[in-house]
Design an enzyme around this catalytic site. Structure first.
Site, short mmCIF file in Angstrom:
data_model
loop_
_atom_site.label_atom_id
_atom_site.label_comp_id
_atom_site.label_asym_id
_atom_site.label_seq_id
_atom_site.Cartn_x
_atom_site.Cartn_y
_atom_site.Cartn_z
N HIS A 42 52.80 91.18 37.69
CA HIS A 42 51.47 90.99 37.13
C HIS A 42 50.44 90.28 38.02
O HIS A 42 49.28 90.25 37.65
CB HIS A 42 51.57 90.23 35.80
CG HIS A 42 52.40 90.94 34.79
ND1 HIS A 42 52.07 92.19 34.30
CD2 HIS A 42 53.56 90.59 34.19
CE1 HIS A 42 52.99 92.56 33.43
NE2 HIS A 42 53.91 91.62 33.35
N HIS A 153 55.78 85.85 30.87
CA HIS A 153 55.52 87.11 30.17
C HIS A 153 54.02 87.26 29.95
O HIS A 153 53.37 86.34 29.47
CB HIS A 153 56.26 87.11 28.84
CG HIS A 153 55.90 88.25 27.93
ND1 HIS A 153 56.20 89.56 28.22
CD2 HIS A 153 55.24 88.26 26.75
CE1 HIS A 153 55.76 90.32 27.24
NE2 HIS A 153 55.17 89.57 26.34
#
Length: 158
Positions: A42, A153
């Site tokens: 990410h 996450h």
């Protein structure tokens, strides 16, 4: 009665088998901590087209990942978000270790569009400036010691 019970048991076993397959497809590679895997998946300070950027993720998985979001910011900036107020994770209401970014960041959303053979995954790219929500946990011994709490996450982009 017996055939119905037997059929139900087979269906349950199939369902459990499929759910464990789904979990294994989303599992992180064993050699990484959750924060390291978060960073690979990410964090991308310089935007690249998704077809190229996703190669770094897909090489650790047995398939082309269907979609992914790259935040165009630093890992340290996302770590700082972990210091924001705790909230229930919008993507999983059973978790309360999420934190809202508070500021919009540039990001790229990748969506699988082409062949799904691992050597030839093709993606479309969509650019945006959005807020994000991350789940954070205490660091793993493999994570940088200067960060006691780390992102693990990417829960939601808003």
């Amino acid at each position: 009665m017996v055939p119905k019970l037997f059929t139900s048991q087979i269906c349950l076993l199939l369902l459990l088998g499929l759910s464990s397959l789904e979990v294994s497809l989303h599992a992180k590679p064993q050699q990484f901590s959750w924060a390291q895997w978060f960073r690979i998946q990410h964090i991308q300070t310089t935007p690249l087209h998704c077809t190229y950027a996703m190669r770094a993720i897909n090489r650790y998985q047995p398939r082309c990942k269907n979609r992914n979001t790259f935040l165009h910011t630093t890992f340290a900036d996302v770590v700082n978000v972990c210091g924001n107020t705790n909230m229930t994770c919008p993507g999983n209401a059973s978790l309360n270790n999420c934190h809202h970014s508070g500021v919009r960041v540039p990001l790229t959303y990748c969506n699988l569009t082409g062949p799904q053979t691992i050597s030839n995954c093709v993606y479309s790219s969509t650019q945006a400036n959005m807020f994000y929500v991350v789940a954070c946990d205490n660091r793993d011994p493999r994570d940088p010691p200067q960060y006691p709490v780390v992102p693990v996450h990417l829960d939601t982009i808003i």
